[in-house]
Each structure stands twice: as C-alpha cells, then as structure tokens.
Design an enzyme around this catalytic site. Sequence first.
Site, mmCIF file in Angstrom:
data_model
loop_
_atom_site.group_PDB
_atom_site.id
_atom_site.type_symbol
_atom_site.label_atom_id
_atom_site.label_comp_id
_atom_site.label_asym_id
_atom_site.label_seq_id
_atom_site.Cartn_x
_atom_site.Cartn_y
_atom_site.Cartn_z
ATOM 1 N N PHE A 130 0.855 -1.183 0.000
ATOM 2 C CA PHE A 130 0.000 0.000 0.000
ATOM 3 C C PHE A 130 0.892 1.235 0.000
ATOM 4 O O PHE A 130 1.822 1.334 0.804
ATOM 5 C CB PHE A 130 -0.935 0.019 1.208
ATOM 6 C CG PHE A 130 -1.962 1.111 1.118
ATOM 7 C CD1 PHE A 130 -3.031 0.996 0.249
ATOM 8 C CD2 PHE A 130 -1.834 2.265 1.869
ATOM 9 C CE1 PHE A 130 -3.969 2.010 0.140
ATOM 10 C CE2 PHE A 130 -2.764 3.287 1.767
ATOM 11 C CZ PHE A 130 -3.837 3.155 0.894
ATOM 12 N N ASP A 201 2.967 -4.161 9.331
ATOM 13 C CA ASP A 201 1.737 -3.390 9.152
ATOM 14 C C ASP A 201 0.576 -4.369 9.201
ATOM 15 O O ASP A 201 0.479 -5.275 8.357
ATOM 16 C CB ASP A 201 1.787 -2.647 7.813
ATOM 17 C CG ASP A 201 0.543 -1.814 7.542
ATOM 18 O OD1 ASP A 201 -0.532 -2.141 8.076
ATOM 19 O OD2 ASP A 201 0.634 -0.854 6.756
ATOM 20 N N TYR A 226 -9.918 1.476 11.523
ATOM 21 C CA TYR A 226 -11.198 1.686 10.836
ATOM 22 C C TYR A 226 -11.591 0.579 9.868
ATOM 23 O O TYR A 226 -12.672 0.649 9.274
ATOM 24 C CB TYR A 226 -11.193 3.029 10.099
ATOM 25 C CG TYR A 226 -10.024 3.268 9.159
ATOM 26 C CD1 TYR A 226 -10.008 2.727 7.888
ATOM 27 C CD2 TYR A 226 -8.955 4.056 9.552
ATOM 28 C CE1 TYR A 226 -8.946 2.950 7.033
ATOM 29 C CE2 TYR A 226 -7.889 4.290 8.712
ATOM 30 C CZ TYR A 226 -7.887 3.732 7.449
ATOM 31 O OH TYR A 226 -6.826 3.954 6.607
ATOM 32 N N LYS A 227 -10.791 -0.451 9.722
ATOM 33 C CA LYS A 227 -11.160 -1.561 8.830
ATOM 34 C C LYS A 227 -11.873 -2.640 9.650
ATOM 35 O O LYS A 227 -12.997 -2.446 10.114
ATOM 36 C CB LYS A 227 -9.924 -2.076 8.101
ATOM 37 C CG LYS A 227 -9.316 -1.078 7.121
ATOM 38 C CD LYS A 227 -8.163 -1.688 6.361
ATOM 39 C CE LYS A 227 -7.630 -0.788 5.266
ATOM 40 N NZ LYS A 227 -6.930 0.422 5.762
ATOM 41 N N ARG A 376 -12.296 -5.542 -5.490
ATOM 42 C CA ARG A 376 -11.888 -6.069 -4.195
ATOM 43 C C ARG A 376 -13.099 -6.233 -3.275
ATOM 44 O O ARG A 376 -13.942 -5.345 -3.179
ATOM 45 C CB ARG A 376 -10.870 -5.110 -3.574
ATOM 46 C CG ARG A 376 -10.051 -5.681 -2.455
ATOM 47 C CD ARG A 376 -8.987 -4.681 -2.023
ATOM 48 N NE ARG A 376 -9.597 -3.460 -1.482
ATOM 49 C CZ ARG A 376 -9.016 -2.671 -0.595
ATOM 50 N NH1 ARG A 376 -7.810 -2.956 -0.155
ATOM 51 N NH2 ARG A 376 -9.616 -1.583 -0.149
#
Length: 417
Positions: A130, A201, A226-227, A376
């Site tokens: 990412f 990560d 937040y995921k 995704r």
Amino acid sequence: MTDTRNLTRDALAAMDAADPLAPLRDEFDLPEGVIYLDGNSLGAAPKAAMARAERLIRQEWATDLIKSWNSAGWYELPRRLGNKLAPLVGAGDDEVLVTDATGVNLFKVLAAALALRPERRVIVMEGSNFPTDNYIAQGLVDFLGRGHEIRFAEKDDIMAAIDDTVAAVCLTHVHYKTGHLLDMAAITKKAHEAGALAIWDLCHSAGALPVDLNGAKADFAVGCGYKYLNGGPGAPAFLFVAKRHQEAARQPLTGWWSHKAPFDFTRDYAPAPALAKFLTGTQPITSLALVEAGLDVFLKTDMAAIRKKSQALTGLFIDLADEHLARFGVTVATPRDADARGSQVALSFKDGGYPVIKALIERGVVGDFRAPDIMRFGFTPLYTRYTDVWDAVETLAYILDSGLWREARFQVEDAVT
C-alpha cells in the site's frame, strides 16, 4: 475447490442459521437491503458507537467539560484501548497504544528501528505494498539524509533480500490488493538472523485473522482502527513496541504527551518511560472513544472462530466466482490456499473493473476498486453471511451478463474509488 454446481441458496441460509457468529451481526447498524463487502476499507458501524458518542458529547464534553480528562478517563484512553486491542494481535499489556494515524505511527517506529541499527542503511519493503507505507519510508529516508536506501522485493523474493546490510524489514502482513498473507514468523526469524529488526503493518489482518506478534518475536507493528476493527472513518490507528525495545527505542515526534512529566511544563524534552514515549500530542478523544465500541464486539468471540468463518466465506466466493464469472474474463487474483490469504478476495477484470464496481454498488452490493484492474471484496465474519456471498456473485454475474456496467453513468470516476 468446492463443487458448487448443486449448491443452493437455501443450503447457505441453513449455514447462516447454524453459524455461531451469526448473533454478532446484530451488534452492527447495517443498512437494509445492502450487502456490505468493504469492511476491509471501512468497517460497519457498531450500534454501541452511537450511544458512546452521545454520552461523550452530551455528558463528558458538554456537561463535565475539562474535568473529563480525569473523571471520564480521557487521558488514559490510548493506553487502555491498547491493552484491550493487544490480545487480538498477540501482544501483551503495555505493548500497544491506540493513537495517531497509521502513517504517523509507521514514521515513529521505523525511525526508532533505524536508530537501533545505526550502522546499517537498508530497509526491505514490498514494492507493491500500500503506497502510504512506501511513501512514509521514502520521506523518512529523505528527511534523515544519512544514505539509507529502500530495497524493494516482491513476495517470493523477500527472504533473499534480507542480508547483513539490512537495518529493518518493514512489511504488510496481508497485501492490501491481492490479499496474500506473508509468513510473519519465518520472515521475522530471517530478519533477526541477519541482525535486522522486523516491523509489521497489520491494517488488513488485525481483527480479521489471528496475529501473534510476540509469538513471531516481532519488534514493532502498526495498524489502523477503521477496517476490521470497526472504529469508524479515519479512526485512530495503533502501534506495537515489544517490551524488550521500550527503554532503548526513541521516536522523533516528541510531543508533550510523550514527555516523562507533561504537566511540569518544562522547557526541554525528556522521554516518558517505556511505551508512553511513543505518544505525541493531545489525542482526538471523540474518535478515539468510538474505537472501543468496535473492540468490545471481539470480546464476545475469539479470533480462531473468526478465522474459520473468514476462510469459509472467501473460499465460497472464490468457488462461485470460478463457476459464474470466469466466462466474462474475470479471474481470481487472491491465493486459493485458504492459509495463504487474508479475509478478502480480489478479482481481476480485463476491462478494468471500476464501472462494474459502481454498477454493483448501485444495486446494493458494496465492494471497491484498486487500479488498474482489481475488484476487491472484504469479508468481515462478524456480520457477513453466507447468503451474502451467493447474492453478491449472482448480482455481479447479472451486471456483467447484461452489460449494465457499460452505461455512461458508471464510467465517471469519483474522487474516492
């Protein structure tokens, strides 16, 4: 691969009825008629979050005002929430802080790792990572100006890239796009054998699958709130510092909350002991408090059960995609081995995929798009049903078969994809 030719939606509905995690769906405020498969980008809202926000705003802020730093425990939130999150990632008490953003935390722990290996100049990263992680590392290297370099390596070449010139190996556990899962224990072991430190990560693994930072002997880690942790849009992130490094490690963003006596208001900085030195400034209490609503749901289950259902959901989606979508040029870009993937499935579509995702969202199935050609889909076992998988693939097949995605309104690119 499962033979899905004789599978029925009724059979999947029976699986939902027997699912031990099914009651947890009621913990979330999900819109009627929407199949939400984007929890890997933004988790759904826990119902408890609304009550927590109202209490914080009406009572703790509006009524109790500044007293709430003490009376409502605001000052301790980063540490208290860190200890609540720690079991989800295989950390111990006082090894995790919920604070700041993922990028800020990565800057802090990567700087600390490099300072612990001052004679070395190489950082190993995955080039297709990412972008934030790569950008933060590049910015830190430029800022330090000490000749550090980033050695990019893809999944199969990471182990070979680790040698005695490496200061830190900085990798994402689950790849944001393909969902492939790296072997944390093996890579960390190789890093340590070479004298390097390992930074992980956990943005796409915390809350989605079992993580064992201490079991793998990881040195540092970061992740977002937040995921899969369902902390809310832009929720504070977290960082992990193994206890063995907490006294020696130093981070560069030395704000007043990381001072050993912040309310002495002395002119010069002196680091707080142990983990507290990795704080920076005053915390965003409103958003920080909402993280707890998401974390509390995990207290009602365990990560083994979540992982088991995750693998079943993603496996079902892959099998149905093979059967119903391959004829449209859709291929699976995620590892088929359930132990080699996270809790998402990436589909590659030769015609790009973005307008397909827009058409899919209009019909009530929410996924997302990652350039250049990845559709995704994230599967959050706390609230995703087996029938959701069936209905999502059926809707996707309709959009591709009908050509609905070719309509002009779906070709316009939004600011956030």
